[in-house]
Every structure is written in C-alpha cells, then in structure tokens.
Scaffold this active site. Structure first.
Site, PDB file in Angstrom:
ATOM      1  N   CYS A  42       0.502  -0.941  -0.074  1.00  0.00           N
ATOM      2  CA  CYS A  42       0.329   0.199   0.101  1.00  0.00           C
ATOM      3  C   CYS A  42       1.283   0.997   0.327  1.00  0.00           C
ATOM      4  CB  CYS A  42      -0.657  -0.519   0.830  1.00  0.00           C
ATOM      5  SG  CYS A  42      -2.288  -1.538   1.569  1.00  0.00           S
TER       6      CYS A  42
ATOM      7  N   ARG B  84       4.593   0.800  -6.495  1.00  0.00           N
ATOM      8  CA  ARG B  84       4.191   0.147  -5.741  1.00  0.00           C
ATOM      9  C   ARG B  84       2.812  -1.350  -5.391  1.00  0.00           C
ATOM     10  NH1 ARG B  84       6.203   2.370  -0.409  1.00  0.00           N
ATOM     11  NH2 ARG B  84       5.169   1.859   1.122  1.00  0.00           N
TER      12      ARG B  84
ATOM     13  N   TRP C  40      -3.174  -2.793  -1.718  1.00  0.00           N
ATOM     14  CA  TRP C  40      -3.091  -3.933  -2.216  1.00  0.00           C
ATOM     15  C   TRP C  40      -3.849  -4.966  -1.141  1.00  0.00           C
ATOM     16  CZ3 TRP C  40       1.746  -5.496  -4.058  1.00  0.00           C
ATOM     17  CH2 TRP C  40       2.256  -6.785  -4.257  1.00  0.00           C
TER      18      TRP C  40
ATOM     19  N   ASN D  68      -1.302   1.322   6.611  1.00  0.00           N
ATOM     20  CA  ASN D  68      -0.774   0.333   5.375  1.00  0.00           C
ATOM     21  C   ASN D  68       0.406  -0.633   6.723  1.00  0.00           C
ATOM     22  OD1 ASN D  68       1.163  -1.135   3.982  1.00  0.00           O
ATOM     23  ND2 ASN D  68       2.911   0.356   3.336  1.00  0.00           N
ATOM     24  N   GLY D  69      -0.313  -1.977   6.067  1.00  0.00           N
ATOM     25  CA  GLY D  69       0.347  -3.396   6.948  1.00  0.00           C
ATOM     26  C   GLY D  69      -1.097  -4.252   7.386  1.00  0.00           C
TER      27      GLY D  69
ATOM     28  N   GLU E 154      22.110 -20.275  -8.424  1.00  0.00           N
ATOM     29  CA  GLU E 154      21.558 -18.499  -8.508  1.00  0.00           C
ATOM     30  C   GLU E 154      21.999 -17.714  -8.678  1.00  0.00           C
ATOM     31  OE1 GLU E 154      18.352 -16.776  -9.675  1.00  0.00           O
ATOM     32  OE2 GLU E 154      18.458 -15.245  -8.708  1.00  0.00           O
TER      33      GLU E 154
ATOM     34  N   LYS F  93      22.441 -15.061 -12.006  1.00  0.00           N
ATOM     35  CA  LYS F  93      22.676 -13.439 -11.791  1.00  0.00           C
ATOM     36  C   LYS F  93      24.120 -12.336 -12.020  1.00  0.00           C
ATOM     37  CE  LYS F  93      20.059 -12.824 -10.838  1.00  0.00           C
ATOM     38  NZ  LYS F  93      18.952 -13.467 -10.890  1.00  0.00           N
TER      39      LYS F  93
ATOM     40  N   GLU G 263      24.395 -13.296 -16.001  1.00  0.00           N
ATOM     41  CA  GLU G 263      22.915 -12.116 -16.988  1.00  0.00           C
ATOM     42  C   GLU G 263      24.089 -10.773 -16.980  1.00  0.00           C
ATOM     43  OE1 GLU G 263      19.527 -12.360 -13.915  1.00  0.00           O
ATOM     44  OE2 GLU G 263      18.996 -12.650 -15.557  1.00  0.00           O
TER      45      GLU G 263
ATOM     46  N   HIS H 111      34.734 -34.563 -12.181  1.00  0.00           N
ATOM     47  CA  HIS H 111      33.871 -35.915 -13.018  1.00  0.00           C
ATOM     48  C   HIS H 111      34.002 -35.700 -14.162  1.00  0.00           C
ATOM     49  CE1 HIS H 111      32.485 -38.435 -10.085  1.00  0.00           C
ATOM     50  NE2 HIS H 111      32.226 -37.300  -9.338  1.00  0.00           N
TER      51      HIS H 111
ATOM     52  N   LYS I 276      12.343  -8.817 -19.141  1.00  0.00           N
ATOM     53  CA  LYS I 276      12.115  -9.033 -17.577  1.00  0.00           C
ATOM     54  C   LYS I 276      11.177 -10.026 -18.041  1.00  0.00           C
ATOM     55  CE  LYS I 276      11.231  -8.200 -13.146  1.00  0.00           C
ATOM     56  NZ  LYS I 276      12.515  -8.972 -12.592  1.00  0.00           N
TER      57      LYS I 276
HETATM   58  C1  F6R Z   1      17.071 -14.297 -14.153  1.00  0.00           C
HETATM   59  C2  F6R Z   1      15.089 -14.258 -14.452  1.00  0.00           C
HETATM   60  C3  F6R Z   1      14.848 -14.906 -14.962  1.00  0.00           C
HETATM   61  C4  F6R Z   1      13.259 -15.163 -14.904  1.00  0.00           C
HETATM   62  C5  F6R Z   1      12.945 -16.131 -15.589  1.00  0.00           C
HETATM   63  C6  F6R Z   1      11.385 -17.008 -14.968  1.00  0.00           C
HETATM   64  O1  F6R Z   1      17.319 -12.788 -13.289  1.00  0.00           O
HETATM   65  O2  F6R Z   1      14.505 -13.067 -13.139  1.00  0.00           O
HETATM   66  O3  F6R Z   1      15.727 -15.842 -15.003  1.00  0.00           O
HETATM   67  O4  F6R Z   1      13.234 -15.763 -13.648  1.00  0.00           O
HETATM   68  O5  F6R Z   1      12.646 -15.648 -16.484  1.00  0.00           O
HETATM   69  O6  F6R Z   1      10.180 -15.922 -14.797  1.00  0.00           O
HETATM   70  P1  F6R Z   1       9.442 -15.714 -13.960  1.00  0.00           P
HETATM   71  O7  F6R Z   1       9.543 -15.245 -12.888  1.00  0.00           O
HETATM   72  O8  F6R Z   1       8.630 -14.642 -14.276  1.00  0.00           O
HETATM   73  O9  F6R Z   1       8.543 -16.989 -14.218  1.00  0.00           O
END
Ligand code: F6R
Length: 613
Positions: free
Chosen positions: A2, A27, A74, A100-101, A486, A490, A493, A509, A608
């Site tokens: 919120c 937000r 929200w 908010n909360g 992960e 990170k 990418e 191996h 994204k």
């Molecule tokens: C990497 C990243 C992607 C997403 C993937 C799945 O930083 O963000 O590897 O995790 O494309 O996306 P979602 O989670 O939206 O299904």
C-alpha cells in the site's frame, strides 16, 4: 504494497494527495481513496481500481480542504472493492484513517468490538483501528492513537485525522515505512520520498515505534510512549532518474536493498504467535494434505532456482517425494504426475509461457495447482487453485533479486504450514525456523552492510576479464548448491562473464580440468552436514591455484585458511541460510557488472517477462 500520502498546508489538499498517490503507483495497488477536512467535516472519496476511477469520482463530486490523507491499497483483508478501499471512518464520521500493514489480532478485536455493539462496513483490519481511536478519544488525538495502537498487534504505518482537531494529522510507524516532507508553510507524509520530492527536498525519516504530529508549521516526532525525538533533517539532492530509483544508481541495487523490507511484507500476518503459519489464498483440505502422494515444482530461470531450494525444504518437512522440473522440459515430457499431487508453479510475473503450459499439463493430469507469484491477478494466479503471493512489490530490473528472495520465504512458509498439518515437521525445528524467519529482515540488513568485501571479489573478476579470463565457477552442496545456481545466473546475466554452477562433488568428474592459476571459484559453505565434503573440493581447486571467494557463517574460523575473500552471513538454521547466502552473490553480480560498465538494469538480449515460448 500500500501507499500513503498526507498533507497539511495552505493549498487544496485533494490534488496534492492524489498527485502523491500517483507517484506511489509503482508499489502496486488495487483501490485508492482520499479524505479531506472541509468546514469541520470529513469528506471521503474512494474506489476500487486504478487512480483514474478515483479521479472520475472527484470530477463528479469534488472535495477540497487544507488537510488531507490518501491511500493506494493492495488487498490483504477482504477483496479489492469500493467498501474495503481506504480511508475508513468511524461510525460518527468524525475520525478517519489510512493504514499500511496488517493487524494480526484483527479477529480478536473485531469480535470484542462487535460484542460491545460496534458495527463495521468493511472486511478490513483497518476499520478496527479507526473504531479504537474514536472510542479512546478524549480531546487529544495523539493520545487516542497511542491508546488504540497499544491494543493492536502487527505491522503498520497508520495515519489519522479528526474533525475535532482540524489542523493536524497524527501518524505512527511500526515496521511499515513512512517519511515526513517539510515544505514552506506545508508538511507532507508519504510512504516513500519520491512521492513528494517534486515539492520539497527536506525530509525527516520516521523510525520504528515513533509517532509524528504534522501541522502546517512542521512535524513533531515522539516515541510511541510520548518522549520527544530530535531528528535531523535529510536534504535529498537526487536527480529525477535517481528519484525514481529511490536514490540508487540502478533499480537492481535498489531492489537488492529493498529485500529486508520485502521479507517483512512476505511474512506479514502469516507467522502466528502460537507457531501456526496462516496462508491466505491457500485452501487445501486436511484430506488432501494427509494423502499427498507427491509434490512437484516447476519454473524457469531464477524462479527455478528458488524452487530448487523449495524442493529440499519440502522434502525435509513433508516426508513425501518432491520432484522438480524446468517448465520448458516438463511441458514436452510425459511426467508421471499422480492425481492428488500438488504442483507448485513458481513465477515472479505469473505470465511465463512455459510455466503456464507446464502448470496446465499438471492440472490435466489431476494435480492441484498452487501458484507462488508476485503479481496479483496474473494468468498463473487466475488458473491456480491456490495462490501464495510473494508481496515483493514491483521488480523493475531484469535480473531478479527481491522476487527470488521472497519466493524462498513463501516456500519456507509453505513447508512449515504443510509440515505442521501433516505432523511431519519436527517441533523443535519448526520453532527454530519460525524464530529465524521472524529475525530475517534484520539479518538481511546486516548482510547488505558488507559491500566492501564483495567489491574486492568483484574487482578480481573484472581484473581477470581484462586479462582474458572470463570464466567463473560456483560450487556448493545441497542447499548451498541451490544458492550457487542462482549466484551463477545473476553473474552471467549482467556481467556477461561465463559462469557455471555445479555441486561441489561434481567437480572432479570433469570440470576440474578447467581450474587453472587465478581461476575464480565461488563457494557457498553453510550446510553443516556437508561442510567438510565441500571443504575437500575447495582444497582441490585451491591446490590448482584458484582464486576462492567463500560465503560462510560469520563464526566460521576454518575458512580463512582456504579462501582469498570471505563473505560472512549471520548464523541461522541451515535450512534458512539460502535466504542470506544469496545476498552477497547478488551484490557480487551487481558490482562486477558495474565495474565492467554494463547496462545493469537492461542486460542485452533479455526481457523481464518471457511470455512467448
Ligand atoms: C533472471 C530472471 C529470469 C526469470 C525467468 C522466469 O534474473 O529473472 O530467469 O526468473 O524468466 O520468470 P518468472 O519468474 O516471471 O516466471
């Protein structure tokens, strides 16, 4: 999450408040509303949906006044409709609040107030607060607010106005953020600095457990017990781009730093004081939970790496087989998903085409579908039988950080919830995990404070790159391996370094052939039962001249002998460690990309949300 706005000044409060709400839109929200004090009366306008709907209402029936509050909601308690939208007034209409909360003892208080004859018009926990304030009022609003919040358990940023004292707004903060903006003869309240940065550059931050009384002349800050607080002003000189990024150079860094707060949001209202885990949106019968033949997890990319952690957690707490498959693999395979299984699809966006297809396949095979997602009303959320929202708030940087971390928290909550219902989670472990979870926001904040060592490691990666070495290896075992996957993604990418993660036992191996003098190896070492095994692998790479960066607990005394750079995290239960261990790796990726001069928020070739196959 919120958003809150408040204004006391010579101008008309309504447009100022609506404008502030618009700047808090990022937000995320599903209804909006404002209240102003006008001629000794409170006028409220509110509506479900986006701000445009509220503005339509205000055009038909304008309100104006020199004191006003506003809110973007929200939904948590009750659906996003006009009645549940904030602000909420007491039955007399003389008191009004936005909040908010979450008020955790909502049911208890509502039952008590209902028995005393109070009636409610919404499903929200917030309405309880305005009733309490009105009942406690005896000529001093601040005093009434103090008494009202003393009865409420939970997290809140609460903002209150009354027609009885029409020159002021009173606000209290416990956990949920709020700032004061100081203008010329006008004062603002907001959830976040960018909401009013175009109106003033002078701010005072409100800390946890503080109350503030704002008038046109300025702000008085006190502790919740009434002791005066002297707070220095903060002059914010961000440019417009920085303002949008909350003062950080990149959205990714902002989102990394938002993680302590994001964890609190994910936990809010879900960890009960008696040890139960309450999951809104999850509606599994006892019969289903008791007879689960298996649990499946599916996802892509970062969400898949969160699911990898989830697999280990669920295995240990549910004592059933837990299978995991990339969504793009699962959808074209012939998985033996037994009817009555639980399929958990993890997706930040809830729109990833492969994840949706795999989820549908599981449903066709008779599984119950649970979504762990960040986006309310996303396709995955709509198709799922149960939804566990991660509440990370919008994530702008392509490289996911806070969405991943909150997926881990959601999976922890789910593992505890189901384990307790099945009677398969060891009580001692459950108590330890719950107390560790509650302490995570503070622990995560401490990890964020060690950027200096991370930069040292990032500089090594960048220097190597300049010398023609652009490979990095991440190793770990068990949950540490899940974190390594992960960390590696990170890094690749956004820094464009070639990076590979593997279980530490896999090195010899094949990959050991590539470890030569100066090769960077990042090791995660938090899982006690495999610590020594991983250390052996580390000795093997060290013997071949690798440059080792290790993520370990802060009390690890052995590691100094084996690692060139040591990144320390607070000690927690091993099952919780991934939540903290990933943070230095996110920072490592960020700083490597920064030193190498890449476009951090929009890495090349990546989007994204991957809504096509
Ligand atoms: C990497 C990243 C992607 C997403 C993937 C799945 O930083 O963000 O590897 O995790 O494309 O996306 P979602 O989670 O939206 O299904």
């Amino acid at each position: 999450m919120c958003g809150i706005m408040g204004y006391v000044g010579p101008g008309d409060a309504a447009p100022v408040v609506v404008d502030g709400l618009r700047r808090l839109e990022y937000r995320g929200y599903d209804s909006a509303g404002i209240a102003v004090l006008s001629d000794g009366a409170i006028k409220v306008a509110k509506a479900a949906g986006k701000l445009a709907r509220l503005e339509e209402l205000l055009e038909i029936a304008p309100v104006s006044g020199s004191v006003g509050i506003g809110h973007t909601r929200w939904a948590t308690h009750g659906p996003p409709n006009d009645l549940n939208a904030h602000p909420h007034t007491d039955p007399s209409g003389r008191f009004v609040v936005v909040h908010n909360g979450i008020i955790e003892n909502f049911h208890e208080l509502r039952t008590e107030l209902t028995a005393a004859g109070q009636t409610f018009t919404s499903d929200t926990d917030t309405e309880i607060l305005v009733h309490l304030v009105a009942l406690e009022y005896d000529g001093d609003l601040a005093d009434a607010v103090r008494k009202a919040v003393a009865r409420a358990r939970g997290a809140y940023a609460l903002v209150v106005m009354t027609a009885e004292e029409p020159d002021k707004i009173v606000a209290v903060r416990k956990t949920s953020p709020m700032v004061i903006g100081i203008g010329e003869n006008e004062t603002f309240l907001a959830s976040d600095i960018p909401a009013v940065l175009h109106r003033t550059r002078r701010f005072k931050l409100i800390e946890d457990g503080e109350m503030v009384i704002i008038t046109q002349a300025g702000a008085v800050i006190e502790t919740i017990d009434g002791d005066p607080v002297d707070r220095d002003e903060l002059v914010v000189d961000w440019d417009p781009g920085q303002a949008e990024r909350g003062g950080y150079d990149h959205f990714m860094l902002k989102e990394i730093h938002e993680q302590p707060n994001a964890i609190s949001e994910t936990l809010q209202g879900r960890l009960e004081t008696d040890g139960d885990v309450v999951l809104d949106g999850v509606d599994l019968t006892d019969e289903f939970v008791d007879n689960l033949p298996a649990v499946w997890l599916t996802a892509c990319g970062t969400a898949y790496h969160a699911a990898l952690v989830g697999k280990r957690l669920l295995e240990r707490t549910l004592a059933v087989p837990v299978m995991i498959e990339y969504a793009h693999e699962l959808r074209y395979s012939d998985p033996r998903i037994l009817p009555g299984s639980l399929m958990i699809a993890v997706s930040q966006s809830g729109e990833t085409a492969d994840t949706l297809a795999a989820a549908r396949l599981a449903k066709q095979k008779g599984a119950r579908l649970m979504a762990i997602t960040n986006v309310v009303g996303s396709s995955l959320a709509r198709e799922a039988d149960d939804v566990l929202y991660t509440r990370a708030g919008p994530e702008i940087a392509v490289a996911s950080t806070k969405a991943y971390l909150t997926q881990l928290i959601a999976l922890h909550l789910l593992a505890l919830h189901l384990g307790q219902r099945r009677g398969t989670v060891d009580l001692e472990l459950a108590i330890q995990l719950e107390s560790n979870l509650a302490e995570l926001p503070t622990a995560a904040q401490r990890v964020l404070e060690m950027e200096e060592q991370v930069i040292e490691s990032a500089q090594t990666l960048a220097d190597n790159f300049d010398n023609g070495v652009d490979d990095v290896y991440f190793i770990g075992r068990d949950l540490d391996y899940a974190v390594a996957t992960e960390g590696s993604l990170k890094l690749k990418e956004i820094s464009y370094l070639h990076s590979e993660a593997m279980p530490a036992g896999e090195l010899k191996h094949g990959t050991l052939a590539l470890i030569t003098e100066g090769m960077p190896v990042i090791v995660v070492l938090t899982q006690t039962h495999v610590y020594e095994k991983t250390l052996s692998a580390l000795q093997e790479v060290k013997a071949r001249g690798a440059h080792v960066t290790a993520v370990v607990y802060e009390d690890d005394e052995l590691i100094a002998e084996f690692a060139d750079v040591v990144l320390r995290i607070p000690r927690v239960a091993d099952l919780i460690a991934p939540v903290l261990a990933i943070i230095p790796l996110q920072l490592l990726a960020y700083h490597s990309a920064r030193i190498l001069g890449h476009d951090i928020d929009q890495p090349r070739n990546l989007a994204k949300s991957v809504t096509v196959e």
